[in-house]
Design an enzyme around this catalytic site. Structure first.
Site, short mmCIF file in Angstrom:
data_model
loop_
_atom_site.label_atom_id
_atom_site.label_comp_id
_atom_site.label_asym_id
_atom_site.label_seq_id
_atom_site.Cartn_x
_atom_site.Cartn_y
_atom_site.Cartn_z
N CYS A 130 0.81 -1.23 0.00
CA CYS A 130 0.00 0.00 0.00
C CYS A 130 0.84 1.28 0.00
O CYS A 130 0.47 2.27 -0.62
CB CYS A 130 -0.98 0.00 1.18
SG CYS A 130 -0.22 -0.19 2.80
N ASP A 151 -7.64 5.44 -1.53
CA ASP A 151 -7.27 4.24 -0.77
C ASP A 151 -6.73 3.16 -1.70
O ASP A 151 -7.44 2.72 -2.60
CB ASP A 151 -8.52 3.73 -0.03
CG ASP A 151 -8.20 2.65 0.98
OD1 ASP A 151 -7.05 2.17 1.00
OD2 ASP A 151 -9.11 2.27 1.75
N HIS A 189 -6.08 0.13 -0.84
CA HIS A 189 -6.44 -1.20 -0.31
C HIS A 189 -7.67 -1.77 -1.02
O HIS A 189 -8.69 -2.08 -0.40
CB HIS A 189 -6.68 -1.13 1.19
CG HIS A 189 -5.50 -0.66 1.97
ND1 HIS A 189 -5.21 0.68 2.15
CD2 HIS A 189 -4.52 -1.35 2.60
CE1 HIS A 189 -4.10 0.78 2.87
NE2 HIS A 189 -3.67 -0.43 3.14
#
Length: 495
Positions: A131, A356, A358
């Site tokens: 990430c 994000d 993820h």
């Protein structure tokens, strides 16, 4: 202001802040016939494959904690939204549409699966560990878009939608039509043919070219494979956790080795930007014939690794972070929560707005002609309270010209000294970093007693309080320093 989502959740269904917009791919003629399903068996097989893919993605996304099944936060009409130096008042439909287009045009880099194995490993996905590298890719991608695309450019696909998809809530009035639209949210939406995208335009070719540089294959200059390879010099390998300071140096090396010869990356050392070093870095040679370099200046991406507290964000720095995100020269912040990297691009009230990484998606073959771009753009706004922000982060800035850099120094200095915190999180210093140690590396061994050298170096610094410094031999020339005030009031700076 009270949390709008909490105020109205009891009477509303959870919906995305930015719902889907769909664009017909003209390279696939079958998509133009919206009323024909084709052969039933083929359609059934496609549906099963699509369902299986969605289930696998959903499991990965819940497993790695970035994308959950809880209701997504909503944006408020009553407060302005700041997105990378631009303020939007969402109570006005025109500004709401502008915000939607700009946000959806940002490049979104996420976990991917099914790419060629990373060198030295059998890993074909970065889910669960990549990430920070993906957040770093997003920051660099935004810098390249600023560098290569016209000012104010937005992705043409964001110009075509079937309805106003931005979820905003008036803190005082919730009209009946908004309620009805939510109850109808499950209805099938047909694709809007709209105006055909000009896939052959120079802007779209440049857009696609930039995206291809971040492809998940070894030849991509800013792809995961390349960043992992460059991380080896810092002792990192595929599957390891990367910090925001290390990825800043990885980006610097990646750009220096790439074909983007008219762009330079400078990484601040010890929370200090040495203006003379920046000017030297961006000065160009007579052999470089690109348009920007002929003007005597390489455009600049400035990366500043900082720490804004000890274990958590020092609240005194919140206003400073807001001021930085309000600057047009700010590219965003590589940060997140502990062991959970995010790319911060703005804020509303006391909530950070972020992209994000993820979210695990299938790898895209960027070597194909007209490869799909949809998975590289995000349609959902997410936000997080400032008090959950990890204090370790890297702030990015862009200056296209020497005059832009001079304005950047002035604007950033003003933002840093206007906060409640007495000591700025980083500073600009005229001249050069003459005290920077030169490390001679031979077969991975540092040929100098780092600790004693740094100790002598620190004895010549005039700092407030005591400074503890240790050398990070994995980062070759980087240092991590902790600064404590005598009273303990001002927390810790760590680079």
């Amino acid at each position: 202001m009270m949390d709008v989502s909490d105020e109205f959740d009891s009477g509303m269904e959870a919906t995305d802040d930015l719902a889907s917009f769909e664009v017909v791919n003209l390279s696939n003629p079958s998509l133009l016939d919206l009323g024909t399903d084709g052969d039933g068996h083929v359609q059934e097989s496609k549906d099963r494959t699509k369902l299986k893919t969605k289930l696998i993605s959903a499991w990965n996304n819940v497993r790695y904690g970035g994308w959950s099944l809880k209701s997504k936060p909503r944006l408020s009409k009553s407060s302005p939204v700041c997105l990378l130096g631009q303020s939007y008042q969402l109570s006005f439909s025109g500004e709401r549409e502008s915000f939607r287009r700009v946000f959806s045009s940002l490049l979104w880099m996420t976990y991917r699966r099914g790419f060629p194995p990373l060198d030295g490993s059998a890993l074909t996905s970065d889910a669960g560990w990549g990430c920070m590298l993906r957040s770093a890719q997003m920051l660099l991608a935004h810098g390249l878009m600023l560098h290569m695309m016209p000012a104010g450019w937005t992705w043409p696909a964001t110009h075509h939608q079937t309805k106003d998809d931005l979820e905003v809530v008036d803190a005082h009035v919730l009209d009946d039509s908004l309620r009805e639209s939510r109850h109808d949210s499950g209805k099938h939406r047909r694709r809007s043919l709209g105006t055909a995208l000009d896939c052959g335009s120079h802007e779209e070719r440049t857009h696609r070219r930039i995206v291809s540089w971040f492809g998940d294959l070894p030849s991509a200059p800013f792809g995961l494979h390349r960043l992992v390879e460059l991380g080896r010099a810092s002792g990192k390998r595929a599957g390891d956790w990367y910090g925001p300071a290390i990825v800043a140096h990885i980006l610097q090396k990646a750009v220096a080795a790439s074909e983007v010869s008219d762009l330079a990356v400078y990484v601040a050392q010890n929370c200090t930007v040495y203006v003379g070093d920046v000017l030297n870095l961006c000065g160009t040679s007579h052999t470089d014939l690109s348009a920007r370099c002929r003007s005597g200046w390489k455009s600049l991406v400035l990366l500043v690794p900082v720490r804004l507290g000890s274990d958590a964000l020092n609240p005194a720095y919140t206003r400073c972070v807001k001021r930085l995100l309000e600057l047009r020269c700010c590219m965003g912040i590589i940060g997140g929560k502990p062991k959970h990297s995010l790319f911060f691009v703005g804020f509303q009230d006391d909530q950070l707005i972020y992209l994000d990484p993820h979210y695990c998606q299938a790898a895209v073959d960027v070597q194909q002609d007209n490869f799909p771009l949809e998975s590289f753009h995000c349609k959902t706004v997410r936000k997080m309270p400032f008090n959950r922000m990890d204090p370790s982060c890297t702030v990015g800035f862009y200056a296209g010209s020497r005059a832009d850099f001079q304005a950047l120094c002035s604007d950033v200095t003003k933002a840093l000294t206007s906060s409640q915190e007495k000591y700025p999180i980083f500073t600009f210093v005229e001249g050069h970093n003459v005290e920077e140690m030169s490390f001679v590396v031979c077969k991975g061994a540092v040929q100098e007693d780092v600790r004693s050298s740094l100790s002598r170096w620190l004895s010549r610094l005039h700092v407030f309080g005591a400074m503890l410094m240790t050398a990070d031999s994995e980062a070759l020339g980087q240092t991590r320093c902790r600064r404590y005030s005598l009273t303990g009031k001002h927390g810790i700076w760590l680079l």
